[in-house]
Design an enzyme around this catalytic site. Structure first.
Site, short mmCIF file in Angstrom:
data_model
loop_
_atom_site.label_atom_id
_atom_site.label_comp_id
_atom_site.label_asym_id
_atom_site.label_seq_id
_atom_site.Cartn_x
_atom_site.Cartn_y
_atom_site.Cartn_z
N SER A 1 0.82 -1.20 0.00
CA SER A 1 0.00 0.00 0.00
C SER A 1 0.86 1.26 0.00
CB SER A 1 -0.98 -0.05 1.18
OG SER A 1 -2.05 0.84 1.01
N ASP B 1 -5.28 -3.86 -2.38
CA ASP B 1 -4.31 -3.48 -1.36
C ASP B 1 -3.56 -4.67 -0.77
OD1 ASP B 1 -3.05 -2.51 0.98
OD2 ASP B 1 -4.56 -0.95 1.21
#
Length: 301
Positions: A47, A161
């Site tokens: 991320s 993510d």
């Protein structure tokens, strides 16, 4: 000079964790490492860790830091291309274009630092290590927070993510032999007293916009205990990532963990870049002082 021995370079594998705007602390950590003469040879990130790590590997971290430190709340909102289709409320195309314009683009295999971005293939339910191809395709996939950013469709996969399964991806760095493995965890324990600015809903433009989106589809309905859907989503993701982080750190046992409290700022508060970056540097300085007092840097595995 003849007869003198040079101090050996201290090499580092750096693991940068997920956590939205708290991941700006990674910039401060990198600055402190470089100021002390450490050489970062490998980076793995999930991320926001993938974003900061990738831009550092590209050699453009200063340009990114200068830009993000100048962002206002209104600037952050203008970077968001809102969408009500495609699996997320934000497409992410506008942000990616801005970053490419700012720092350029390169394939991962051409970077001078070994780099891995971690994403999750939601169709197969598995962690994906992105080690070649477009740097910004890898970053875009790794930052795709479910329900917030639309998934990234890349190489026949639907990617989201990386923090969902691996918020602190130590394993990808193990292929590079270095003196130290350092993890930056930006979902660390919070002090007892919350920081008012970071938790004040009056500063949460994104949160209020998420609440508006909820009201369109739910007539303002509240979840259990009076929490809105956005609040439940954010708290759930943070709780899950904190638990996964504890597990991964127990398994891999890195040489050093730099822990940034999870109440440092909200995941969307990129307008608070300067103090978050400075907190990252101060925390790294303290932890590296402790490590160096033990005499561990420079000692190979």
């Amino acid at each position: 000079m003849a007869g003198q021995r040079e101090t050996p370079t201290r090499t580092v594998s750096l693991v940068l964790g997920s956590g939205g705007a708290r991941g700006l602390a990674h910039i401060g950590v990198i600055r402190e490492l470089e100021a002390r003469g450490y050489e970062i040879r490998a980076i793995a990130g999930s991320s926001m860790g993938a974003l900061v790590g990738g831009i550092h590997a590209l050699g453009e971290l200063q340009a990114y830091a200068d830009w993000v430190e100048g962002l206002s709340q209104a600037d952050v909102i203008r970077l968001l291309d809102w969408s009500f289709s495609g699996g997320g409320m934000i497409r992410g195309d506008r942000l990616m274009r801005k970053l490419k314009d700012l720092v350029g683009e390169r394939d991962i295999e051409d970077l001078p630092i070994t780099y891995t971005a971690v994403a999750v293939d939601i169709d197969r339910g598995r962690e994906i290590w992105m080690t070649d191809g477009s740097l910004f395709d890898a970053i875009r996939a790794s930052i795709a927070i479910p329900a917030i950013f639309a998934p990234h469709h890349y190489r026949g996969r639907t990617l989201v993510d990386g923090g969902l399964l691996n918020p602190v991806p130590v394993a990808p760095t193990l292929r590079t032999l270095t003196d130290l493995t350092i993890v930056v965890d930006v979902n660390g324990p919070s002090p007892e007293e919350p920081q008012p600015e970071a938790n004040n809903d009056n500063t949460g433009l994104l949160r209020r916009m998420l609440g508006y989106v909820e009201s369109l589809g739910m007539n303002g309905a509240q979840a259990a205990e009076g929490l809105a859907l956005s609040e439940v989503l954010m708290r759930s993701l943070e709780t899950m990532q904190a638990a996964l982080t504890r597990h991964h750190l127990a398994v891999f046992r890195p040489d050093l963990v730099v822990s940034i409290p999870k109440n440092t700022c909200m995941v969307h508060e990129f307008h608070r870049a300067a103090p978050v970056i400075e907190l990252g540097r101060e925390t790294a300085r303290s932890r590296l002082n402790e490590l160096e007092e033990q005499g561990r840097p420079g000692t190979p595995y």
